[in-house]
Design an enzyme around this catalytic site. Structure first.
Site, mmCIF file in Angstrom:
data_model
loop_
_atom_site.group_PDB
_atom_site.id
_atom_site.type_symbol
_atom_site.label_atom_id
_atom_site.label_comp_id
_atom_site.label_asym_id
_atom_site.label_seq_id
_atom_site.Cartn_x
_atom_site.Cartn_y
_atom_site.Cartn_z
ATOM 1 N N HIS A 154 0.834 -1.194 0.000
ATOM 2 C CA HIS A 154 0.000 0.000 0.000
ATOM 3 C C HIS A 154 0.872 1.248 0.000
ATOM 4 C CE1 HIS A 154 1.014 -0.795 4.229
ATOM 5 N NE2 HIS A 154 1.048 0.518 4.330
ATOM 6 N N HIS A 164 5.653 6.125 -1.124
ATOM 7 C CA HIS A 164 6.446 4.911 -1.298
ATOM 8 C C HIS A 164 5.644 3.700 -0.839
ATOM 9 C CE1 HIS A 164 7.064 5.949 2.912
ATOM 10 N NE2 HIS A 164 7.292 4.664 3.120
#
Length: 190
Positions: free
Chosen positions: A45, A129
C-alpha cells in the site's frame, strides 16, 4: 476502551500489485536479500497518514472527516514507478503520475486525523512509497534499488482512500507479518 493501530492508505489494484510482484521476485536472489524481511504482497500500500494507536471511540468522527477529505479530492492517475531506499533499512517502490494530488490527499488525511484529536507526528514532506522490504540492521540495498530502478508499472486511477487496521505479529514466529484489515473505504470525488 480499546485502541486500534490505524493508517490511511491508497491500495493499488490487483493488476498493479501483480506487475510489481513479478518485478520484485528476482530481487530475492540478489546478494544480501536473504537478510531482508520482505513485506507480504497482499499488504502492499501507499500510506497517506500513519495514525498509530487510536481510541475506538474516535472512529465515528474520524470516519466522517476522512469521508469528507475523500469527497473533496477528485480521482487521479497513479502508477508504481522506480525504487529507492531509506538508508540501509528499507527498500521501497515509488510512484509517478499525479503526485501533487496524492500529496494533497495525504495532507487531507493528516488534517482529518488532527481535527479528530489524534496526535500526529511533526509535519514532514510526504514521500510516496510502497515498502517492499526492511532490515534490522544497515544493509547494502543498492543492488535491489538498481535492479528495480527502471520499473514502470501500468497506470491506474486512484478512486478510493482506505482506513486500515494493522495488527502487529504476536506469535514471535520469525518472518511473521503484520495483518491488515480495511476498516472503511471512501470513493474519491463523491
Amino acid at each position: 476502551m480499546s485502541r486500534l493501530r490505524l493508517f490511511v492508505a491508497v491500495l493499488p489494484p490487483a493488476p498493479a500489485v501483480e506487475e510489481l510482484r513479478r518485478a520484485v521476485a528476482p530481487l530475492h536472489a540478489l546478494p544480501g536479500a536473504g537478510e531482508l524481511r520482505w513485506t507480504d504482497v497482499p499488504g502492499w500500500h501507499f500510506t497517506l497518514a500513519f495514525l498509530g494507536a487510536v481510541d475506538e471511540e474516535l472512529l465515528p468522527e474520524l470516519k466522517e472527516r476522512l469521508a469528507r477529505a475523500a469527497r473533496r479530492t477528485e480521482p487521479f492517475p497513479l502508477r508504481i514507478h522506480g525504487a529507492g531506499r531509506f538508508g540501509g533499512r528499507a527498500l521501497w517502490a515509488g510512484a509517478a503520475g499525479s503526485i501533487d494530488l496524492l500529496r494533497l490527499l495525504a495532507e487531507r488525511a493528516d488534517a482529518a486525523a488532527r481535527r479528530t484529536g489524534i496526535p500526529m507526528d511533526g509535519h514532514r514532506r510526504y514521500s510516496p512509497h510502497l515498502t517492499l522490504a526492511r532490515s534490522r540492521h544497515e544493509t547494502d540495498l543498492r543492488p535491489c534499488v538498481e535492479a528495480l530502478g527502471g520499473f514502470e508499472g501500468t497506470a491506474w486511477e486512484v478512486g478510493e482512500m482506505a482506513l486500515v487496521r494493522s495488527d502487529l505479529p504476536v506469535s514471535g514466529v520469525p518472518g511473521e507479518q503484520p495483518r491488515y484489515e480495511v476498516v472503511a473505504a471512501w470513493s474519491l470525488g463523491h
